[in-house]
Design a protein around this motif. Structure first.
Motif, PDB file in Angstrom:
ATOM      1  N   ALA A 231       0.834  -1.209   0.000  1.00 33.17           N
ATOM      2  CA  ALA A 231       0.000   0.000   0.000  1.00 33.17           C
ATOM      3  C   ALA A 231       0.869   1.261   0.000  1.00 33.17           C
ATOM      4  N   CYS A 232       1.944   1.243   0.751  1.00 32.02           N
ATOM      5  CA  CYS A 232       2.859   2.397   0.761  1.00 32.02           C
ATOM      6  C   CYS A 232       3.499   2.602  -0.611  1.00 32.02           C
ATOM      7  N   SER A 233       3.853   1.503  -1.266  1.00 32.57           N
ATOM      8  CA  SER A 233       4.438   1.626  -2.605  1.00 32.57           C
ATOM      9  C   SER A 233       3.408   2.148  -3.600  1.00 32.57           C
ATOM     10  N   TRP A 234       2.133   1.797  -3.397  1.00 32.47           N
ATOM     11  CA  TRP A 234       1.059   2.368  -4.236  1.00 32.47           C
ATOM     12  C   TRP A 234       1.058   3.885  -4.082  1.00 32.47           C
ATOM     13  N   ALA A 235       1.149   4.353  -2.839  1.00 32.95           N
ATOM     14  CA  ALA A 235       1.142   5.793  -2.593  1.00 32.95           C
ATOM     15  C   ALA A 235       2.314   6.463  -3.312  1.00 32.95           C
ATOM     16  N   GLY A 236       3.492   5.879  -3.190  1.00 32.49           N
ATOM     17  CA  GLY A 236       4.656   6.435  -3.870  1.00 32.49           C
ATOM     18  C   GLY A 236       4.494   6.452  -5.374  1.00 32.49           C
ATOM     19  N   LEU A 237       3.947   5.376  -5.914  1.00 32.48           N
ATOM     20  CA  LEU A 237       3.747   5.302  -7.361  1.00 32.48           C
ATOM     21  C   LEU A 237       2.697   6.309  -7.821  1.00 32.48           C
ATOM     22  N   LEU A 238       1.618   6.445  -7.072  1.00 38.62           N
ATOM     23  CA  LEU A 238       0.588   7.414  -7.448  1.00 38.62           C
ATOM     24  C   LEU A 238       1.118   8.848  -7.403  1.00 38.62           C
ATOM     25  N   ILE A 239       1.928   9.144  -6.395  1.00 40.55           N
ATOM     26  CA  ILE A 239       2.545  10.473  -6.321  1.00 40.55           C
ATOM     27  C   ILE A 239       3.488  10.672  -7.503  1.00 40.55           C
ATOM     28  N   GLY A 240       4.271   9.650  -7.794  1.00 41.96           N
ATOM     29  CA  GLY A 240       5.169   9.726  -8.950  1.00 41.96           C
ATOM     30  C   GLY A 240       4.415   9.934 -10.254  1.00 41.96           C
ATOM     31  N   MET A 241       3.267   9.246 -10.400  1.00 44.08           N
ATOM     32  CA  MET A 241       2.460   9.406 -11.614  1.00 44.08           C
ATOM     33  C   MET A 241       1.859  10.813 -11.685  1.00 44.08           C
ATOM     34  N   TYR A 242       1.501  11.387 -10.548  1.00 44.31           N
ATOM     35  CA  TYR A 242       1.013  12.766 -10.539  1.00 44.31           C
ATOM     36  C   TYR A 242       2.086  13.698 -11.110  1.00 44.31           C
ATOM     37  N   PHE A 243       3.306  13.561 -10.596  1.00 47.70           N
ATOM     38  CA  PHE A 243       4.370  14.456 -11.063  1.00 47.70           C
ATOM     39  C   PHE A 243       4.745  14.186 -12.517  1.00 47.70           C
ATOM     40  N   LYS A 244       4.587  12.968 -12.974  1.00 49.62           N
ATOM     41  CA  LYS A 244       4.921  12.659 -14.366  1.00 49.62           C
ATOM     42  C   LYS A 244       3.834  13.142 -15.331  1.00 49.62           C
ATOM     43  N   TYR A 245       2.572  12.849 -15.007  1.00 51.95           N
ATOM     44  CA  TYR A 245       1.505  13.089 -15.975  1.00 51.95           C
ATOM     45  C   TYR A 245       0.705  14.365 -15.738  1.00 51.95           C
ATOM     46  N   ILE A 246       0.553  14.814 -14.509  1.00 51.14           N
ATOM     47  CA  ILE A 246      -0.249  16.006 -14.230  1.00 51.14           C
ATOM     48  C   ILE A 246       0.647  17.242 -14.132  1.00 51.14           C
ATOM     49  N   ALA A 247       1.616  17.190 -13.248  1.00 49.66           N
ATOM     50  CA  ALA A 247       2.507  18.338 -13.078  1.00 49.66           C
ATOM     51  C   ALA A 247       3.550  18.415 -14.189  1.00 49.66           C
ATOM     52  N   ALA A 248       3.787  17.283 -14.857  1.00 51.50           N
ATOM     53  CA  ALA A 248       4.743  17.202 -15.967  1.00 51.50           C
ATOM     54  C   ALA A 248       6.119  17.750 -15.574  1.00 51.50           C
ATOM     55  N   THR A 249       6.578  17.320 -14.393  1.00 53.18           N
ATOM     56  CA  THR A 249       7.886  17.792 -13.922  1.00 53.18           C
ATOM     57  C   THR A 249       8.963  16.720 -13.988  1.00 53.18           C
ATOM     58  N   GLY A 250       8.620  15.543 -14.444  1.00 49.49           N
ATOM     59  CA  GLY A 250       9.620  14.491 -14.569  1.00 49.49           C
ATOM     60  C   GLY A 250       9.057  13.148 -14.152  1.00 49.49           C
ATOM     61  N   ASP A 251       9.812  12.118 -14.490  1.00 47.83           N
ATOM     62  CA  ASP A 251       9.324  10.762 -14.219  1.00 47.83           C
ATOM     63  C   ASP A 251      10.174  10.009 -13.201  1.00 47.83           C
ATOM     64  N   LEU A 252      10.931  10.711 -12.403  1.00 51.41           N
ATOM     65  CA  LEU A 252      11.792  10.066 -11.415  1.00 51.41           C
ATOM     66  C   LEU A 252      10.981   9.215 -10.430  1.00 51.41           C
ATOM     67  N   GLY A 253       9.857   9.749  -9.960  1.00 50.97           N
ATOM     68  CA  GLY A 253       9.033   9.012  -9.005  1.00 50.97           C
ATOM     69  C   GLY A 253       8.535   7.689  -9.565  1.00 50.97           C
ATOM     70  N   VAL A 254       8.153   7.690 -10.825  1.00 53.15           N
ATOM     71  CA  VAL A 254       7.681   6.453 -11.464  1.00 53.15           C
ATOM     72  C   VAL A 254       8.850   5.494 -11.657  1.00 53.15           C
ATOM     73  N   LYS A 255      10.012   6.028 -12.028  1.00 55.53           N
ATOM     74  CA  LYS A 255      11.191   5.173 -12.214  1.00 55.53           C
ATOM     75  C   LYS A 255      11.620   4.517 -10.911  1.00 55.53           C
ATOM     76  N   VAL A 256      11.445   5.225  -9.799  1.00 53.95           N
ATOM     77  CA  VAL A 256      11.834   4.684  -8.498  1.00 53.95           C
ATOM     78  C   VAL A 256      10.762   3.750  -7.952  1.00 53.95           C
TER      79      VAL A 256
END
Length: 104
Positions: A16-41
């Motif tokens: 569940a914690c990894s889901w949270a991290g992935l969802l935050i990473g997807m926000y920054f990748k697809y919504i904020a468009a600031t990079g995909d580091l969170g998704v890569k991690v």
């Protein structure tokens, strides 16, 4: 609590914690468009914990002697975000209830 159930509990929480991290990473990748580091991690971390959660459900099912519908529900809870926590809490409550009512 048997070790398989304890391990299942830890893995469900970590998944569940990894889901949270992935969802935050997807926000920054697809919504904020600031990079995909969170998704890569968090992508690979979540993938590994997803597989561990599946293994944890099967191990806990064997230890606790869950029936087939309960196993299917546990496996299905690996897919929607955070439902692994709901399922883990439900199974913990069931285990504690069964432990309290079983003769010693």
């Amino acid at each position: 609590m048997p070790s398989a159930l304890r391990l299942f509990r830890y893995v469900a929480i970590a998944e569940a914690c990894s889901w949270a991290g992935l969802l935050i990473g997807m926000y920054f990748k697809y919504i904020a468009a600031t990079g995909d580091l969170g998704v890569k991690v968090f992508g690979p971390i979540h993938g590994a914990l997803f597989v561990l959660y599946i293994a944890g459900v099967l191990a806990a099912a064997r230890t606790a002697r869950w029936n087939l519908p309960t196993i299917a529900l546990g496996l299905a809870c690996a897919i929607p975000p955070f439902t692994s926590l709901w399922f883990e809490r439900r199974m913990l409550a069931r285990h504690l209830q069964e432990s309290a009512t079983s003769p010693r």
